[in-house]
Design an enzyme around this catalytic site. Structure first.
Site, PDB file in Angstrom:
ATOM      1  CB  SER A   1      -0.922  -0.002   1.220  1.00 52.24           C
ATOM      2  OG  SER A   1      -0.144  -0.071   2.402  1.00 52.24           O
TER       3      SER A   1
ATOM      4  CE1 TYR B   1      -5.444  -2.363   3.728  1.00 50.42           C
ATOM      5  CE2 TYR B   1      -3.853  -0.617   3.342  1.00 50.42           C
ATOM      6  CZ  TYR B   1      -4.678  -1.619   2.853  1.00 50.42           C
ATOM      7  OH  TYR B   1      -4.713  -1.871   1.509  1.00 50.42           O
TER       8      TYR B   1
END
Length: 275
Positions: free
Chosen positions: A172, A186
């Site tokens: 990410s 996350y």
């Protein structure tokens, strides 16, 4: 010297191969776009979905049948097929069951694209708690490693050390620019996948399997508000967000023999995004 015939590109470079794409549950998502690209390259595709997760999100759930039908429209090999099925990857037994289901359906599994992720249930450093961390670990990291383990075992049983094994993980960009301070759980778990990519690649190299990770950058999958869309678009040189097909083209290429020398890499596909 490479012969001229070897330089000619096969229009169906994945003909005869089978792919599992996890998190392919929405037609607006990256998983769906990846599956369509793989199908267009000649592969048979198994689409994993977990409808309860999407149903709990602001964007809502899509129809698994509609997603599968869309991928079928892209099939380029008349012998290739598309199958879809559910699975809650928070369950530690689910990765092995999912891989077993795919191999029983198609006879072998060549390409694993671990695209799924837990959204929500996150926050800043002040917000996070043990439950948030555990939930993200279970879905975003543990399940991916167990999928790779089950995949490697299935390849050993069905294909031996034959070339063409491909694993693609999704990160990410949590290690770039300003990080992700609003999504600590996350970012932590996606960072773990980026860190383990090279170790997995080294582990599986002698089995003819490459392992890479892709950071797709900001991709418009229908979750952002109009205000966020405008603000983030201004940070791209092209003035637009990434579309799901932007990382899908890269991932599909990584699955082909042309990318056989690329392994252990975290590849950023962000369209020049300025953080």
């Amino acid at each position: 010297m490479i012969t001229a015939s070897a330089l000619r590109r096969d229009p169906l470079p994945l003909r005869g191969r089978t792919a599992l794409v996890t998190g392919a549950s929405r037609r607006a998502g990256i998983g769906h776009a990846v599956a369509r690209r793989l199908a267009a390259y000649g592969a048979s595709v198994y689409l994993h979905h977990h409808v309860p997760h999407d149903a709990a999100m602001p964007w809502g759930a899509d129809s698994p049948d509609a997603v599968a039908d869309s991928v079928r429209e892209a099939l380029a090999d008349p012998q290739a097929r598309v199958v879809s099925g559910p699975g809650d990857l928070a369950d530690p037994a689910e990765p092995a069951r999912l891989v077993r289901t795919v191999t029983e359906e198609f006879g072998r599994l060549d390409i694993l694209v671990a695209n799924h992720a837990l959204s929500g249930s996150d926050g800043t450093l002040d917000d996070i708690d043990a439950a948030m961390l555990d939930a993200h670990w279970a879905v975003n990291t543990r399940s991916v490693l167990l999928l790779v383990q089950a995949y490697a075992r299935s390849r050993a049983a069905s294909a031996g050390d034959a070339p063409g094994g491909r694993v693609v993980l999704m990160t990410s960009g949590q290690d770039l620019g300003g990080g992700m301070p609003g999504e600590i759980a996350y970012a932590l778990q996606k960072g773990a996948l980026a860190s383990i990519t090279r170790s997995l690649a080294t582990t599986l190299a002698d089995r003819g399997i490459t392992v890479n990770a892709v950071n797709p950058g900001p991709v418009d999958t229908g979750y952002a508000t109009d205000e966020v869309l405008a603000a983030v678009a201004a940070r791209f040189p092209a003035g637009r967000w990434g579309t799901p097909d932007d990382p899908a083209r890269l991932i599909a290429w990584l699955a082909t023999d042309e990318a056989g020398w690329i392994t252990g890499e975290v590849v950023t596909s962000e369209g020049g995004f300025r953080r």
